[in-house]
Design a protein around this motif. Structure first.
Motif, PDB file in Angstrom:
ATOM      1  N   ALA A 123       0.786  -1.148  -0.113  1.00  0.00           N
ATOM      2  CA  ALA A 123      -0.088  -0.047  -0.234  1.00  0.00           C
ATOM      3  C   ALA A 123       0.817   1.222  -0.007  1.00  0.00           C
ATOM      4  CB  ALA A 123      -1.008  -0.153   1.194  1.00  0.00           C
ATOM      5  N   VAL A 124       1.791   1.384   0.730  1.00  0.00           N
ATOM      6  CA  VAL A 124       2.807   2.399   0.761  1.00  0.00           C
ATOM      7  C   VAL A 124       3.455   2.557  -0.646  1.00  0.00           C
ATOM      8  CG1 VAL A 124       4.964   3.272   1.752  1.00  0.00           C
ATOM      9  CG2 VAL A 124       3.526   2.313   3.302  1.00  0.00           C
ATOM     10  N   GLY A 125       3.865   1.683  -1.061  1.00  0.00           N
ATOM     11  CA  GLY A 125       4.396   1.459  -2.583  1.00  0.00           C
ATOM     12  C   GLY A 125       3.384   2.313  -3.452  1.00  0.00           C
ATOM     13  N   GLU A 126       2.141   1.696  -3.253  1.00  0.00           N
ATOM     14  CA  GLU A 126       0.842   2.371  -4.323  1.00  0.00           C
ATOM     15  C   GLU A 126       0.714   3.835  -4.000  1.00  0.00           C
ATOM     16  OE1 GLU A 126      -2.287  -0.239  -3.614  1.00  0.00           O
ATOM     17  OE2 GLU A 126      -1.325  -2.012  -4.891  1.00  0.00           O
ATOM     18  N   HIS A 127       0.973   4.313  -2.741  1.00  0.00           N
ATOM     19  CA  HIS A 127       0.516   5.583  -2.426  1.00  0.00           C
ATOM     20  C   HIS A 127       1.868   6.339  -2.448  1.00  0.00           C
ATOM     21  CE1 HIS A 127      -3.798   4.944  -2.140  1.00  0.00           C
ATOM     22  NE2 HIS A 127      -3.467   3.744  -1.604  1.00  0.00           N
ATOM     23  N   GLY A 128       3.031   5.935  -2.858  1.00  0.00           N
ATOM     24  CA  GLY A 128       4.153   6.574  -2.473  1.00  0.00           C
ATOM     25  C   GLY A 128       4.328   8.017  -2.803  1.00  0.00           C
ATOM     26  N   LEU A 129       3.813   8.361  -3.918  1.00  0.00           N
ATOM     27  CA  LEU A 129       3.949   9.909  -4.417  1.00  0.00           C
ATOM     28  C   LEU A 129       3.511  10.792  -3.189  1.00  0.00           C
ATOM     29  CD1 LEU A 129       4.922  11.556  -6.675  1.00  0.00           C
ATOM     30  CD2 LEU A 129       2.636  11.864  -7.415  1.00  0.00           C
ATOM     31  N   LYS A 130       2.303  10.369  -2.708  1.00  0.00           N
ATOM     32  CA  LYS A 130       1.707  11.251  -1.667  1.00  0.00           C
ATOM     33  C   LYS A 130       2.156  11.086  -0.263  1.00  0.00           C
ATOM     34  CE  LYS A 130      -2.916  10.239  -1.454  1.00  0.00           C
ATOM     35  NZ  LYS A 130      -3.982   9.429  -1.006  1.00  0.00           N
ATOM     36  N   ILE A 131       2.659   9.989  -0.140  1.00  0.00           N
ATOM     37  CA  ILE A 131       3.465   9.714   1.275  1.00  0.00           C
ATOM     38  C   ILE A 131       4.791  10.613   1.451  1.00  0.00           C
ATOM     39  CG2 ILE A 131       4.494   8.091   2.804  1.00  0.00           C
ATOM     40  CD1 ILE A 131       2.118   6.389   2.053  1.00  0.00           C
ATOM     41  N   VAL A 132       5.476  10.390   0.298  1.00  0.00           N
ATOM     42  CA  VAL A 132       6.960  10.971   0.304  1.00  0.00           C
ATOM     43  C   VAL A 132       6.615  12.575   0.503  1.00  0.00           C
ATOM     44  CG1 VAL A 132       9.047  11.380  -0.990  1.00  0.00           C
ATOM     45  CG2 VAL A 132       7.976   8.955  -0.925  1.00  0.00           C
ATOM     46  N   LEU A 133       5.875  13.195  -0.243  1.00  0.00           N
ATOM     47  CA  LEU A 133       5.766  14.446  -0.326  1.00  0.00           C
ATOM     48  C   LEU A 133       5.249  14.891   0.914  1.00  0.00           C
ATOM     49  CD1 LEU A 133       5.394  17.172  -1.797  1.00  0.00           C
ATOM     50  CD2 LEU A 133       3.226  16.879  -2.353  1.00  0.00           C
ATOM     51  N   LEU A 134       4.238  14.543   1.597  1.00  0.00           N
ATOM     52  CA  LEU A 134       3.862  14.764   3.003  1.00  0.00           C
ATOM     53  C   LEU A 134       4.985  14.705   3.989  1.00  0.00           C
ATOM     54  CD1 LEU A 134       0.219  13.188   3.287  1.00  0.00           C
ATOM     55  CD2 LEU A 134       0.829  15.677   3.056  1.00  0.00           C
ATOM     56  N   LEU A 135       5.758  13.554   3.902  1.00  0.00           N
ATOM     57  CA  LEU A 135       6.704  13.316   4.953  1.00  0.00           C
ATOM     58  C   LEU A 135       8.078  14.375   4.550  1.00  0.00           C
ATOM     59  CD1 LEU A 135       6.919   9.530   4.827  1.00  0.00           C
ATOM     60  CD2 LEU A 135       6.277  10.995   6.553  1.00  0.00           C
ATOM     61  N   ARG A 136       8.136  14.981   3.429  1.00  0.00           N
ATOM     62  CA  ARG A 136       9.279  15.763   3.113  1.00  0.00           C
ATOM     63  C   ARG A 136       9.096  17.033   3.495  1.00  0.00           C
ATOM     64  NH1 ARG A 136      13.812  13.407   2.270  1.00  0.00           N
ATOM     65  NH2 ARG A 136      14.157  12.096   0.717  1.00  0.00           N
ATOM     66  N   LEU A 137       7.667  17.309   3.586  1.00  0.00           N
ATOM     67  CA  LEU A 137       6.910  18.633   4.293  1.00  0.00           C
ATOM     68  C   LEU A 137       7.251  18.763   5.888  1.00  0.00           C
ATOM     69  CD1 LEU A 137       4.064  19.132   1.875  1.00  0.00           C
ATOM     70  CD2 LEU A 137       6.025  20.660   1.696  1.00  0.00           C
ATOM     71  N   SER A 138       7.530  17.747   6.278  1.00  0.00           N
ATOM     72  CA  SER A 138       7.692  17.750   7.785  1.00  0.00           C
ATOM     73  C   SER A 138       8.735  18.283   8.489  1.00  0.00           C
ATOM     74  CB  SER A 138       7.116  16.323   8.307  1.00  0.00           C
ATOM     75  OG  SER A 138       7.356  16.411   9.723  1.00  0.00           O
ATOM     76  N   PRO A 139       9.018  19.011   9.247  1.00  0.00           N
ATOM     77  CA  PRO A 139      10.324  19.487   9.686  1.00  0.00           C
ATOM     78  C   PRO A 139      10.707  18.417  10.844  1.00  0.00           C
ATOM     79  CG  PRO A 139       8.463  20.880  10.767  1.00  0.00           C
ATOM     80  CD  PRO A 139       7.846  19.933   9.761  1.00  0.00           C
ATOM     81  N   VAL A 140       9.698  17.588  11.349  1.00  0.00           N
ATOM     82  CA  VAL A 140      10.081  16.673  12.500  1.00  0.00           C
ATOM     83  C   VAL A 140      10.802  15.582  12.138  1.00  0.00           C
ATOM     84  CG1 VAL A 140       9.011  15.367  14.270  1.00  0.00           C
ATOM     85  CG2 VAL A 140       7.992  17.443  13.683  1.00  0.00           C
ATOM     86  N   ILE A 141      10.930  14.953  10.925  1.00  0.00           N
ATOM     87  CA  ILE A 141      11.618  13.729  10.574  1.00  0.00           C
ATOM     88  C   ILE A 141      12.831  14.027   9.885  1.00  0.00           C
ATOM     89  CG2 ILE A 141      11.385  11.986   9.124  1.00  0.00           C
ATOM     90  CD1 ILE A 141       8.390  12.198   9.054  1.00  0.00           C
ATOM     91  N   PRO A 142      14.001  13.856  10.511  1.00  0.00           N
ATOM     92  CA  PRO A 142      15.263  14.033   9.897  1.00  0.00           C
ATOM     93  C   PRO A 142      15.390  13.727   8.400  1.00  0.00           C
ATOM     94  CG  PRO A 142      15.339  13.142  12.169  1.00  0.00           C
ATOM     95  CD  PRO A 142      13.914  12.797  11.513  1.00  0.00           C
ATOM     96  N   PHE A 143      15.907  14.580   7.842  1.00  0.00           N
ATOM     97  CA  PHE A 143      16.079  14.560   6.394  1.00  0.00           C
ATOM     98  C   PHE A 143      16.931  13.363   5.692  1.00  0.00           C
ATOM     99  CE2 PHE A 143      19.314  15.552   2.584  1.00  0.00           C
ATOM    100  CZ  PHE A 143      18.018  15.406   1.531  1.00  0.00           C
ATOM    101  N   ASN A 144      18.223  13.518   6.462  1.00  0.00           N
ATOM    102  CA  ASN A 144      19.034  12.029   6.172  1.00  0.00           C
ATOM    103  C   ASN A 144      18.347  10.703   6.536  1.00  0.00           C
ATOM    104  OD1 ASN A 144      20.860  13.652   5.019  1.00  0.00           O
ATOM    105  ND2 ASN A 144      21.947  14.088   6.788  1.00  0.00           N
ATOM    106  N   LEU A 145      17.852  10.547   7.614  1.00  0.00           N
ATOM    107  CA  LEU A 145      17.197   9.274   8.057  1.00  0.00           C
ATOM    108  C   LEU A 145      16.242   8.988   7.118  1.00  0.00           C
ATOM    109  CD1 LEU A 145      16.914   7.326  10.092  1.00  0.00           C
ATOM    110  CD2 LEU A 145      15.420   8.713  11.409  1.00  0.00           C
ATOM    111  N   LEU A 146      15.224   9.944   6.744  1.00  0.00           N
ATOM    112  CA  LEU A 146      14.033   9.699   5.927  1.00  0.00           C
ATOM    113  C   LEU A 146      14.517   9.130   4.682  1.00  0.00           C
ATOM    114  CD1 LEU A 146      11.031   9.590   5.561  1.00  0.00           C
ATOM    115  CD2 LEU A 146      11.370  12.029   4.641  1.00  0.00           C
ATOM    116  N   ASN A 147      15.610   9.600   4.004  1.00  0.00           N
ATOM    117  CA  ASN A 147      16.242   8.913   2.922  1.00  0.00           C
ATOM    118  C   ASN A 147      16.515   7.577   2.764  1.00  0.00           C
ATOM    119  OD1 ASN A 147      16.472  11.581   1.831  1.00  0.00           O
ATOM    120  ND2 ASN A 147      18.556  11.949   2.450  1.00  0.00           N
TER     121      ASN A 147
END
Length: 252
Positions: A123-147
């Motif tokens: 499911a995460v794979g199918e909705h990847g575009l939406k999920i990645v965009l939202l997570l990138r907009l979050s200042p809480v999640i560390p950038f390098n860890l999220l990669n």
């Protein structure tokens, strides 16, 4: 998971912990400040060098905020945005591919053994575009860890790259808009974005909540589908009308 899988994951954790410890103890800020000073001295090749260092920093878990601030100071908002935007996407993609190449295979062994994790991963794979965009907009999640974390999921590269690029732009502009006037201030790594910084973090926190809600809903839907796919089929009872002169079954 088998012993080999556990060992691989343990090695990955140890390596990550070692890198983080090294970054804490080593004079990374001083090194990046020296890089910026050299970038300033080489003219037109400066953006190329800064972008290259930035991309490598992403893979090595080195925070890129100092380089972003330096790009804004040395190149201005337009050239700085172009430089950092390209560098951050290249670096984030490199880290994503490293995570997927080295660890995804082990994660798949674990996911394959559990239909619920498998359903969520799909499911995460199918909705990847939406999920990645939202997570990138979050200042809480560390950038390098999220990669690296996204590299362990089934998110497609064709979704990861554009969503990361768009999602990272607001943060990049926030840093580039900081009112820093010297490399000494840049080395402190403390952006002074004023109102722009406050707006960015406020919007980012809202996006964090939205991302949490969206991921939770997708996960719940995937779990429901997984349970439904493996539930025993209901018996299909067909009712036949009684023929003339016959009593319905069970009636005497």
């Amino acid at each position: 998971m088998n012993r080999k899988t556990y060992l691989s994951m343990l090695i990955a954790v140890v390596v990550a912990a070692t890198l983080l410890t090294a970054l804490t103890l080593l004079p990374v800020k001083n090194f990046l400040a020296a890089v910026l000073a050299y970038v300033e001295s080489i003219g037109l090749w400066g953006p190329v060098l800064l972008a290259a260092v930035y991309a490598v920093a992403c893979v090595l878990f080195i925070p890129g905020s100092i380089l972003t601030l330096g790009a804004g100071l040395l190149f201005g908002v337009v050239r700085g945005t172009i430089t950092v935007s390209i560098a951050s996407v290249v670096g984030a993609t490199a880290a994503f591919l490293v995570g997927r190449t080295l660890l995804r295979g082990r994660i798949e062994e674990w996911v394959a053994a559990n239909r619920r994790f498998r359903a969520i991963d799909r499911a995460v794979g199918e909705h990847g575009l939406k999920i990645v965009l939202l997570l990138r907009l979050s200042p809480v999640i560390p950038f390098n860890l999220l990669n690296y974390a996204l590299g362990l999921t089934r998110v497609r590269l064709s979704h990861y790259v554009p969503a990361s690029w768009v999602g990272m732009l607001p943060g990049t502009l926030m840093y580039l808009g900081s009112a820093l006037k010297s490399l000494a201030e840049v080395a402190s790594g403390a952006p002074k974005g004023g109102t722009l910084q406050s707006v960015f973090f406020s919007v980012g926190l809202v996006m964090t909540v939205v991302a949490t809600v969206v991921v939770t809903r997708i996960a719940k839907r995937a779990l429901a589908e997984a349970v439904g796919e493996h539930s025993p089929p209901e018996e299909n009872i067909t009712q036949f009308p009684a023929q003339a002169g016959e009593s319905p079954a069970g009636v005497r």
